[in-house]
Structure formats: structure tokens, C-alpha cells
Scaffold this active site. Structure first.
Site, short mmCIF file in Angstrom:
data_model
loop_
_atom_site.label_atom_id
_atom_site.label_comp_id
_atom_site.label_asym_id
_atom_site.label_seq_id
_atom_site.Cartn_x
_atom_site.Cartn_y
_atom_site.Cartn_z
N SER A 160 43.56 42.97 44.76
CA SER A 160 42.21 42.50 44.43
C SER A 160 41.32 42.55 45.67
O SER A 160 41.81 42.59 46.80
CB SER A 160 42.29 41.06 43.92
OG SER A 160 41.03 40.44 43.88
N TYR A 173 44.17 32.31 43.66
CA TYR A 173 44.19 33.73 43.26
C TYR A 173 44.14 34.63 44.50
O TYR A 173 44.87 35.62 44.60
CB TYR A 173 43.01 33.99 42.34
CG TYR A 173 42.95 35.38 41.77
CD1 TYR A 173 43.75 35.74 40.69
CD2 TYR A 173 42.08 36.34 42.27
CE1 TYR A 173 43.70 37.02 40.13
CE2 TYR A 173 42.01 37.61 41.74
CZ TYR A 173 42.81 37.94 40.66
OH TYR A 173 42.75 39.21 40.12
#
Length: 278
Positions: A160, A173
Site C-alpha cells: 500500500s 493498516y
């Protein structure tokens, strides 16, 4: 000359395959001849995807040989993932590619603008780490076995933008995705040194794509961008969000023989987000 990008007959497993991105990638790969098996928790969604993509394959009327099936799974349960692997091997005899796309976030692992670090829920932080990172490690460990026996295979993890620079709010996250990037580099070396150059491990780092998970964070009910969405657009030189199909070419490349000398990389597909500095 050999077609380096030919993936016909490639047995491809996609964890988290029932999401927006997973479904788009699965359809693309099946249309290009891969034998795609999507793994996910939502059986009704998975079966619907199989039906809809199957109709697309029929309408295309091509002899690609591509197909798509669904298996219910839990990437945190080793026995369940092992059963998935055994069933796939019984049906296809091999596993060529693993896409570790399972993951997600939880409210307690985020820190809203009106909150601070002391509001972080340590239990949910751990859950997010497990879902994303351990949920990548377990399928990798299980599906790597047949690849080692074959002497060839490609594993593609999902990192990500948050792995490069920790973003506000998404504390858990970001930590998990940074771990996935690190795990990718580790496994690339581990596999090459111990199992030979036939096993390649890479990752893809998508920029910002609208999914069911982040839709409410990035867009308002009328479709306009929230402040968070506007911040993303301002940071992205292309000036827009990504379209799910724009991930497919990079995935195709990394799983194909065109990338036989590529391992340990994190391929960025972000419209320039990570390169922008001002």
C-alpha cells in the site's frame, strides 16, 4: 519467439478475491486464459462473481481456456487454507500464482482527527496486523509448497501507499502493509537461496482506488470527494483516483515469464502519488 506474457493455463489463486479489486483482476486474468480460483469469506458474493464472469467468458466466445471458480476460506485458519490448497491441487494438479489480496482495516485501529494515540484500541490494532500480515504469511506458507515441488511459481503480495510513508489515521493498516513490503523482500531472498530462482516473490502497491472499504472515507453520498479524498487527489499528479482495471497489467507482468528475473520488488501503481513531494 516465445510469448513472455502468455498466462494461458496459469493456475492462479487470489485470496480476498471477492473485493472490488480482486474481482476485476480475476476477470481480467480469466479472460486472458488463466485458471482463476478466488478465495474469500463471502460465499454469496463469490458465487455471484463466478456466475457473472462466467457469462463474460461465454460472451467473449474466445478459446482462451480461462475459467473462474470460488472457494470459501479464512486466511487466518491454516487448516482451512490447507484444505483449499489440497482441493485446488486435486482439480488442477499445480498452483502457478498466488495473489495475496486479503486484508482490511478496523475502526479501532484508526485514529480520527478528533482523537489521539491514546484512543487507539490495542486489540483491534493487533487484529488488523493479523488480518493483513499474518493473513499473507499463512497462504504463502501453504501455497508455496506445491510451487517448490514444481520448481516454479510467482507470489504477489498487496502492499500500500501507507507502507512507504505512514499516513494519518490508519495506524494499524500502515504498520501491517509496511510489514508486507518487508516480508516480500525477505521471502524473495529466502525462496531464491533455498528453493532456486524459479520461485519469485513480489508485491504491488496500489495508489488510491475506490472500494467498498474506503468509499465512505473518500467520497460523500453525492459522489463528491470528502476532505480526505480531496487530499488524495491533491497529492496525486494524475489528479484522479485509479480505476481497478489499471492494476491488471502490472499483475499480468509480475506473474508472467516476462518477469523471470524480477523478485523482491514492490511495484507502485499510483498515478504518481508516491513520487509527489510538494
Amino acid at each position: 519467439m516465445k510469448d513472455l506474457f502468455n498466462i494461458k493455463g496459469n493456475v492462479t489463486v487470489i485470496t480476498g478475491g471477492t473485493g472490488v479489486l480482486g474481482r476485476t483482476i480475476a476477470e481480467y486474468l480469466a479472460m486472458n486464459g488463466a485458471k482463476v480460483i478466488i478465495l474469500g469469506r463471502k460465499e454469496d458474493v463469490g458465487n455471484q462473481i463466478v456466475t457473472e464472469v462466467g457469462l463474460e467468458l461465454d460472451r467473449a466466445g474466445q478459446n482462451s481456456g480461462g475459467s473462474i471458480t470460488f472457494m470459501k476460506t479464512d486466511v487466518m485458519n491454516q487448516a482451512t487454507v490447507q484444505k483449499n490448497c489440497d482441493d485446488i491441487l486435486a482439480e488442477y494438479g499445480r498452483i502457478d500464482t498466488l495473489l495475496n489480496a486479503a486484508g482490511g482495516n478496523m475502526k479501532g485501529a484508526t485514529i480520527a482527527p478528533e482523537q489521539n494515540f491514546f484512543d487507539l484500541d490495542a486489540e483491534q490494532f493487533g487484529n488488523v496486523l493479523n488480518l493483513n500480515l499474518t493473513g499473507t504469511v499463512i497462504p504463502t506458507q501453504i501455497f508455496l509448497h506445491p510451487m517448490v515441488k514444481q520448481g516454479k511459481g510467482a507470489i504477489i503480495n498487496f502492499s500500500s501507499m501507507a507502507a512507504f510513508r505512514p499516513m494519518t489515521r490508519v495506524c494499524g493498516y500502515a504498520a501491517a502493509k509496511a510489514g508486507i513490503s518487508n516480508f516480500t523482500a525477505y521471502m524473495a531472498t529466502e525462496c531464491a537461496k533455498k528453493f532456486g530462482e524459479g520461485i519469485r516473490v513480489n508485491a504491488i502497491a496500489p495508489g488510491f482506488f475506490i472500494t467498498e472499504q474506503n468509499r465512505a472515507l473518500l467520497t460523500n453520498p453525492d459522489g463528491s470527494f470528502t476532505q480526505r479524498g480531496q487530499d488524495v487527489i491533491r497529492q496525486t499528479p494524475f489528479g484522479r483516483m485509479g480505476n481497478p482495471e489499471e492494476l491488471c497489467g502490472t499483475i499480468h507482468y509480475l506473474m508472467s515469464d516476462a518477469a523471470l528475473f524480477v523478485t523482491g520488488t514492490v511495484a507502485v501503481v499510483d498515478g504518481g502519488f508516491n513520487a509527489f513531494a510538494m
